[in-house]
Write an enzyme that holds these catalytic residues in place. Structure first.
Site, mmCIF file in Angstrom:
data_model
loop_
_atom_site.group_PDB
_atom_site.id
_atom_site.type_symbol
_atom_site.label_atom_id
_atom_site.label_comp_id
_atom_site.label_asym_id
_atom_site.label_seq_id
_atom_site.Cartn_x
_atom_site.Cartn_y
_atom_site.Cartn_z
ATOM 1 N N THR A 177 -51.809 6.216 -17.386
ATOM 2 C CA THR A 177 -51.499 5.305 -18.499
ATOM 3 C C THR A 177 -51.637 3.873 -18.016
ATOM 4 O OG1 THR A 177 -49.179 5.143 -17.850
ATOM 5 C CG2 THR A 177 -49.739 6.803 -19.520
ATOM 6 N N ASP A 178 -51.769 2.955 -18.963
ATOM 7 C CA ASP A 178 -51.504 1.562 -18.631
ATOM 8 C C ASP A 178 -49.981 1.450 -18.487
ATOM 9 O OD1 ASP A 178 -51.594 -1.096 -18.093
ATOM 10 O OD2 ASP A 178 -52.852 -1.628 -19.806
ATOM 11 N N TRP A 179 -49.545 0.356 -17.887
ATOM 12 C CA TRP A 179 -48.130 0.237 -17.504
ATOM 13 C C TRP A 179 -47.200 0.199 -18.723
ATOM 14 C CZ3 TRP A 179 -51.099 1.298 -13.904
ATOM 15 C CH2 TRP A 179 -50.758 1.266 -12.553
#
Ligand code: BGC
Length: 794
Positions: A302-304
């Site tokens: 995932t992105d953060w």
């Protein structure tokens, strides 16, 4: 199945932004240890034998399965999540590389270390200093992605990737969170500087070349942000509504090319929703398209803090959740208990994570030096920065600077305070930035020192008045250009041989650029150009504008006032030297625009649909602990007509078109040969390019295809290939050959879920830009061809 309680020991502390910090202490206060030592054979069984997973002669799948068979469910849950975020905690003894963006969970019992993930596209982003440590840990600030794409030179991108990857490896990092490769849908996009182009072929080929360079070091690259993340406004909540054709032909296409040409270790899914689902929670996007159709072998992260449902992420095929929060742990535990998440799904995702871990330097206990070859990389950064500079205008022989030019009057704040790259996670902590004045002085020019000290004093005063930066991605308001006194300006014009004016722009995460005063010039900048031009022209002296920007801007209203315009973008730490190389003619400019420069913002095909509209009054919070806003949607109504596909098809005149860029020499395109006039399985075209000017130079040759219209409307032409010549001496020629396959002839027909090439006459345009076509050949496709069918509905 009942689970033991302590999976992941994370406590979320502050959570406003990606810079927030997550303490990785357990409920009972213990810290999750990271293995930092060499992963030598430890004889954990005490029987003197290597375990299967340690035996590198065995197939990696067997080794991974052996590890999986030894893991408890708790450990499995821990390993599909990062260990939290502690980028700001330089003193944390568990931080192997302070300033890195995240770590995977260490399996101490098995001697399997955490791997380290760090940003970002313009170079390695780590903390430059460590408390109590006299050494510095600077990384090289390479040119921004848009500049690298402006080189149209995939070998150059690979070279930059090799250098970046060496810093990754020698600073003890395993995976670089780069390259970024979202499409430049709109010039306001706050992170466009990190990305390559408005065109998927140029983006995809640039990304693949970069990945191959980075990974040649035995470290990983992560292409991001997959997919349709083309704005920063409301990035955690916005729902991108796009047609399947636009996705297939524009937004997915670059990722498809990069996956097929480079098989990166990682892909980062994006923050946004796409047609109703968060991309990290979309099985269609992450499994059917990415794995089943494209055969991606690496891991998806995932992105953060992205998305809102860790179970849906696991099920969709988002293998690793970053950076990992207590909420994720709770959701995974609940999913396992309720049966919505199956242990087999965890195992599938873990197989992909473990394959990457087993090939990482940290697993191998690589003895990193903390001493990458920064000098060599500065040299490469300078070469790339010069190669990607685009010469937009050059009248009256303004450039290269004549031998007689020695005294230079330098205007504009950013001439003295150069912007090496954009803000946010794509920023690099470099040791220095060579400004324009530094570069000119090193090249032997005499800078008007009185003018320089006026600027320096002015900047010092204005900076002292600015608010203090609260975090690394915050952008301070730009300093307004100072008014120039008429008399002083007349003296400067009398004394100097030429005027240089730099206009600067910065942008970054969380916000898109305003149109007024950012896409367009500020009143102060307009006044600066007008005043300097009239003072210098009154004395028959020329004026050159340098654009130190990360994104395209309005240029048509003021370009006639000046003699030359150079667009060297944000060229990294060596920018000033690289610009001097181009101004002096040491390097002949060969950069070409990877994105159209429109005349007006209203000409941009997405201008009415950017950055979208709110769809609810209800404020939503809690996505990964973020205080966010109201849900919104953005409709990609322009469909496939993005960038030059729109301007060229609908006859909208740009200020400078896609693929445009001047040189100090001229190139002639000799006649073109085509392998056949009827398409069978592929077709090749060859063209000979000759330098018929007076100085050596390189030319970017672009291959566009015009397809016959069947059921679908098609753009006038689309880029299908490109190449850059070697440095050609005057009168020297080079032949270039390009091959097109059936998929490159095809458009995506949603009604048939297929890529279809219509029968008819196709035209190949070979050009020096999308509007400067030098040679055309045609061929026929006698019957319709289906390049791919039965594709996933999106
Ligand atoms: C950015 C990513 C970056 C991550 C880790 C996020 O805010 O969108 O591009 O890799 O942070 O720093």
């Amino acid at each position: 199945m009942p689970l033991k309680t302590k999976y992941l020991p994370l406590t979320l502390t502050i959570c406003l932004t990606a810079a927030c910090s997550v303490d990785n202490a357990t409920e009972d206060g213990a810290r999750q240890p990271q293995i930092l030592t060499k992963n030598t054979f430890r004889d954990l069984n005490g029987n003197g034998k290597k375990d299967l997973y340690e035996d590198t002669s065995k197939p990696i799948e067997q080794r991974v399965d052996d590890i999986l068979s030894r893991l408890s469910l708790d450990q499995k849950v821990n390993l599909v999540m990062g260990t939290g975020m502690n980028t700001d905690d330089y003193t944390n003894p568990d931080s192997k590389v302070p300033g890195a963006a995240g770590y995977t969970y260490a399996l101490n019992e098995l001697g399997i270390a955490s791997i380290v993930l760090a940003d970002g596209p313009a170079g390695l982003r780590i903390s430059p200093s460590r408390k109590g440590d006299p050494n510095s840990y600077f990384a090289t600030a390479f040119p921004i992605g848009t500049l690298l794409a402006s080189t149209w030179d995939t070998d150059m991108l690979t070279t930059i990737g090799q250098s970046m990857g060496e810093e990754v490896k020698e600073y003890g990092v395993d995976i670089l969170l780069a390259p970024g490769m979202n499409i430049h849908r709109n010039p306001r996009g706050g992170r466009n500087f990190e990305y390559y182009s408005e065109d998927p072929v140029l983006s995809g080929k640039s990304a693949a070349a970069m990945v191959n360079g980075i990974e040649s070091n035995g470290v990983g690259a992560t292409i991001k942000h997959y997919v349709a993340n083309n704005q920063e406004t409301n990035r955690f909540l916005v729902d991108t509504i796009a047609s399947e054709r636009a996705l297939r032909e524009i937004y997915l296409r670059g990722f498809e090319i990069a996956v097929k040409d480079s098989q990166p270790w990682g892909i980062m899914s994006s923050y946004n929703k796409l047609n109703g689902s968060y991309t990290p929670q979309s099985e269609n996007i992450l499994t059917q398209v990415l794995r089943d159709e494209w055969d991606f072998q690496g891991l998806v992260m995932t992105d953060w803090f992205a998305g809102d449902d860790a179970v849906a992420q696991m099920n969709a095929g988002n293998d690793l959740i970053m950076p990992g929060t207590p909420k994720d742990t709770e959701q995974l535990a609940a999913g396992l208990e309720s049966g919505q998440l199956d242990e087999k799904t965890l195992d599938r995702n873990l197989q992909r994570i473990l394959k990457v871990i087993l090939q990482s330097p940290s697993y191998a206990g690589y003895p990193y030096s903390n001493k990458p070859d920064l000098n060599a990389h500065a040299h490469t950064a300078r070469q790339a920065a010069a190669e990607g500079a685009v010469l937009l205008k050059n009248t009256g022989g303004a450039l290269p600077l004549a031998k007689a030019v020695n005294k230079v009057a330098v205007f504009g704040n950013t001439s003295y305070d150069f912007i090496s790259g954009g803000a946010g996670s794509g920023d690099v902590n470099e040791a220095y930035t060579v400004s324009l004045v530094d570069g000119l002085q090193t090249a032997g020019y005499h800078i008007d020192s009185k003018l320089a000290s006026t600027y320096e004093q002015f900047l010092a005063t204005e900076k002292a008045r600015q608010p203090k930066k609260e975090n690394f991605f915050q952008l301070l308001p730009p300093i307004v250009e100072m008014p120039l006194a008429g008399e002083a300006l007349a003296t400067q014009a009398a004394e100097a041989d030429i005027a240089l004016i730099t206009l600067g722009r910065n942008s970054g995460e969380f916000q898109d650029r305003p149109v007024e005063g950012d896409f367009t010039l500020t009143a102060g900048e307009q006044r600066l150009i007008a005043d300097v031009s009239s003072a210098f022209h009154a004395q028959n002296k020329q004026v050159v504008v340098i654009l130190n920007v990360g994104n395209v801007l309005e240029i048509a209203s003021w370009r006639d006032q000046v003699d030359a315009i150079l667009l060297p973008w944000q060229g990294g730490q060596e920018a000033g030297n690289a610009i001097a190389d181009v101004l002096t003619g040491k390097v002949n400019p060969s950069g070409k625009l990877p994105t159209t420069m429109p005349v007006h913002y209203r000409d941009v095909p997405s201008s009415d649909n950017f950055p979208g509209v709110e769809t609810s009054d209800k404020t939503v919070s809690g996505i990964g602990g973020f205080a966010v806003g109201k849900p919104s949607r953005v409709d990609y109504e322009e469909g496939i007509f993005v960038g030059y596909r729109y301007y060229d098809t609908f006859n909208v005149e740009p200020a400078y078109e896609f693929g445009y860029g001047l040189s100090y020499t001229q190139f002639e395109y000799g006649s073109t040969t085509v392998s056949s006039t009827t398409f069978e399985d592929s077709i090749s075209v060859s063209v000979t390019v000759t330098n018929n000017g007076k100085v050596a130079g390189k030319e970017v040759v672009q291959v566009y295809l015009s397809a016959p219209e069947g059921q679908l409307k098609k753009p006038v032409r689309e880029l299908k290939g490109f190449a850059k010549t070697r440095l050609l001496a005057p009168a020297e020629s080079q032949q270039l050959t390009f091959t097109l396959k059936v998929k490159e002839l095809a458009s995506f027909d949603e009604s048939r879920s297929s890529w279809v090439a219509d029968k008819g006459i196709y035209k190949i345009d070979i050009g020096a830009s999308s509007r400067d076509i030098r040679q055309t050949v045609t061929f026929e496709l006698p019957d319709e061809r289906i390049a791919e069918s039965n594709l996933t509905d999106l």
